[in-house]
Structure formats: C-alpha cells, structure tokens
Design an enzyme around this catalytic site. Structure first.
Site, mmCIF file in Angstrom:
data_model
loop_
_atom_site.group_PDB
_atom_site.id
_atom_site.type_symbol
_atom_site.label_atom_id
_atom_site.label_comp_id
_atom_site.label_asym_id
_atom_site.label_seq_id
_atom_site.Cartn_x
_atom_site.Cartn_y
_atom_site.Cartn_z
ATOM 1 N N ASP A 14 0.967 -1.461 -0.018
ATOM 2 C CA ASP A 14 0.160 0.113 0.260
ATOM 3 C C ASP A 14 1.408 1.576 -0.314
ATOM 4 O O ASP A 14 1.657 1.879 0.442
ATOM 5 C CB ASP A 14 -0.313 0.181 1.048
ATOM 6 C CG ASP A 14 -2.267 1.597 1.355
ATOM 7 O OD1 ASP A 14 -2.290 1.546 0.270
ATOM 8 O OD2 ASP A 14 -2.420 0.818 2.400
ATOM 9 N N ASP A 108 -2.636 2.078 -6.163
ATOM 10 C CA ASP A 108 -2.038 2.353 -4.993
ATOM 11 C C ASP A 108 -1.948 1.119 -4.217
ATOM 12 O O ASP A 108 -1.249 1.268 -3.061
ATOM 13 C CB ASP A 108 -2.568 3.484 -4.256
ATOM 14 C CG ASP A 108 -3.491 4.267 -3.854
ATOM 15 O OD1 ASP A 108 -4.051 2.768 -3.830
ATOM 16 O OD2 ASP A 108 -3.613 4.715 -2.842
ATOM 17 N N GLU A 109 -2.774 -0.042 -4.381
ATOM 18 C CA GLU A 109 -1.740 -0.990 -3.837
ATOM 19 C C GLU A 109 -2.478 -2.123 -4.491
ATOM 20 O O GLU A 109 -3.099 -1.762 -5.882
ATOM 21 C CB GLU A 109 -3.244 -0.870 -2.684
ATOM 22 C CG GLU A 109 -4.746 -0.683 -2.866
ATOM 23 C CD GLU A 109 -5.389 -0.808 -1.664
ATOM 24 O OE1 GLU A 109 -4.934 -1.204 -0.795
ATOM 25 O OE2 GLU A 109 -6.078 -0.141 -1.711
#
Length: 360
Positions: A14, A108-109
C-alpha cells in the site's frame, strides 16, 4: 484450494498517501506541508491528503470546506491522474519482477502471491522489504506492506506500521494478532458495522471470536459467517491477477450547484462521453446503468436500470441516464452527477497455482 491456502505467502503493498506523495515529490516546495489533492476551500471533495494534513483530521472524501476549516493552512492541489497512472505502472512493473500473481486493488495498492516467486526467495518478509526499497530507490516514494498467509490478514497488517513500514503475521500468530485488534481495524468492517458491533459488546477480535456463527449470522446476516471465519484466520480467497472491475464509472462535481434538469442533461452528456472512452479503451460493455446524484446537503442517491443487451455507446448511456434522472423529482440542488456501468461482459479467468510450504 482448501488444503493449501494456509501455506500461501501473500504481500499487500500500500503506497503511503500516494496522490499527495506524488505531488510532494514532483513539486519539492510542497514537501512537509499539509496538502489536499482535489477539492478547494469553497467546492469539491478531497481525493487524498498528505500525512501533514491528516494530523489535522483531513481525510479523503471530505468536503474541501470542512478540510480547510480543520486545517487553515491546507494547500489544495488539482489531481493529475495521468501522472498517478504512469507511476502506478512503474510500481506494478517492480511487482512483476517478483511474481505474475499480482492483483491490483487500485492505483496505489495490490496483493502479491510470492509463495513461488521469480527470485526463488523463500522469505516473503525479505521480498516485501526489497520491493519497498526498490520503489523508494527507483521512484522516490515510500510504501507499507503486510505479509501473511491470507489476503485479509495481509491487508490488515499493511496498516499496522504505516507509513513506510511493514508487518509480518506468520500463520501460527494470526489468531493472536486478530484477537487484540480493535474491530474497526478489520478490513471490510466499516464505521456503521463497527458501531453495530459495539452495540453488541464486540470491541476487539477476541470479542468477535467469542460469538457463535449462529449469533453472528442472526445479527449480521450473510456477513456473519465471513466474520466468524476471518477472526479465526480462515480466508480462502486467492490472489487473482486477472481480477476485473465490477463496474466502470465517470462523475463530475460542479463549481455551482445545479437546479435545472436541462443543465444536468448537458453535464450528463459530457460524463457519458468520458465513460464511453474508458469503456472503449478496454473493450468493455455492460447492461446495468446507474445514475449517481449527490445533493447540496451531501446526501447521495442512486438510480439504476438493467437493459436486456450490452451497451458502451455514449448515446445509449446518456439516454438511459436521462430516463433515470426524470424517474422521480430531485430532493435538492445537485452538486455532483455520475454514471456507472455494471453487469459487465468481462470474464475472470481462474489461475491454478501449486502452493508450496516455505518458512516466513
């Protein structure tokens, strides 16, 4: 695979305050300052906040007006999604150097299954450290990671030492880890469900574990069985590299609230055009059109219609959205409109992987 899932090695990566961190990286004058990506002090909604802004209580999905009230020195920055996508692709390329079993959740993860990996490294913990270091060295951003044998625990663990940290929860420590955790930190248990659990005297994982499956299903419906399993570290879900979105959407927040449906039709035409471009890019079509309406009092309403055929054309999207717009009277003036398409024609191909047992 029920006999092998306990031996998986899953990493959840993350990025730390991704959008805001990209802005601070690209514009050094913003480093160390409280910034909000998206919104403004008079309109709009915050998409992301830097850690400096979060100290004041600024969060994503918060109105810009409220964010500015909490943090008077807050700097609003317009989002640059093309830039975020570009960097996300570079990060994903790093992931692929270790495993092809990468399941992105957003820009983003992502989950990575490194049980069998391209580096031949038996330690998921060391792989996570190496990936985080590479992201920092090659891109300039920090990331946090959670490592365990299930996606659920890896996701929970990635928040444990944020920012720029990681947490490994080996299989034999999973239940002890979850027992002491505040129930609101369980991934998938939102604010409303957490409040309901508090009402039932469930404040920690240990409290949840003390309830029978029957009790949880009686009070929390179908989710009760899920809660019963996860607190015991039981989660069969595999990392799915071919995971596809269940819906595709486009929306817009207006500079001034709209009260006329005619003006809304005009805005919907632009939104339908944007949505069509996204659908065509990935050759996606769908049957269910949903109109999202956010009113001036920040309440949100959705109206949906399922067609007997697949569509992706902006004309048909707009026609259906207009029909939904006039389905019933509007409650207030409107600050946001969105169109999403679900019930898609995409198929998820299952990947069968032989899982081997290694030490964490």
């Amino acid at each position: 695979m029920e006999t092998d899932w306990r031996q998986r090695k899953i990493i959840h990566i993350d990025m730390d305050a991704f959008y805001a961190s990209v802005e601070q990286m690209d514009f050094p004058e913003l480093k160390g300052k409280p910034i909000a990506v998206g919104g403004s002090e008079v309109r709009g909604v915050v998409s992301a906040a830097s850690y400096e802004a979060r100290k004041y209580g600024v969060r994503s999905a918060m109105s810009g007006v409220q964010a500015k009230r909490l943090c008077p020195d807050l700097i609003f920055v317009p989002p640059r999604f093309d830039r975020y996508t570009e960097i996300s692709k570079r990060i994903r390329a790093i992931f692929k150097a270790y495993t092809d079993l990468v399941e992105p959740l957003s820009l983003d993860e992502a989950y990575l299954d490194v049980t069998v990996n391209k580096k031949g490294n038996p330690s998921a913990t060391l792989i996570a450290q190496e990936i985080r270091q590479r992201i920092f060295d090659e891109i300039g951003l920090t990331a946090s990671a959670g490592i365990s044998n299930t996606k659920f625990v890896a996701k929970v663990a990635s928040d444990y030492n944020k920012p720029n940290g990681q947490k490994t929860v080996p299989p034999d420590e999973v239940e002890a880890f979850l027992e002491v955790l505040d129930i609101k930190k369980f991934y998938g248990i939102g604010k409303v469900t957490a409040e309901k659990m508090y009402h039932h005297g469930i404040f920690t994982g240990a409290d949840l574990k003390a309830r029978s499956r029957e009790y949880l299903e009686e009070h929390f419906g179908k989710s009760g069985g899920f809660y019963y399993n996860i607190v015991r570290g039981i989660h069969y879900s595999e990392v799915k590299p071919n995971r596809v979105s269940k819906s595709v959407a486009a929306e817009h927040t207006f500079e001034e609230n709209l009260t006329s449906e005619l003006f809304m039709e005009e805005r919907l035409a632009h939104i339908a055009e944007t949505l069509e471009r996204r659908l065509k890019k990935y050759s996606i079509s769908g049957k269910t059109v949903t109109l999202k309406i956010k009113y001036s009092d920040f309440t949100t309403q959705t109206r949906s219609k399922t067609l007997p055929y697949y569509i992706s054309d902006k004309g048909l999207l707009l026609e259906t959205a207009k029909e939904l717009l006039y389905q019933e009277r509007l409650k207030e003036s409107v600050r946001l409109l969105g169109i999403s398409l679900s019930n898609l024609n995409t198929e998820v191909k299952k990947t069968v992987v032989v899982q081997l047992k290694f030490a964490f």
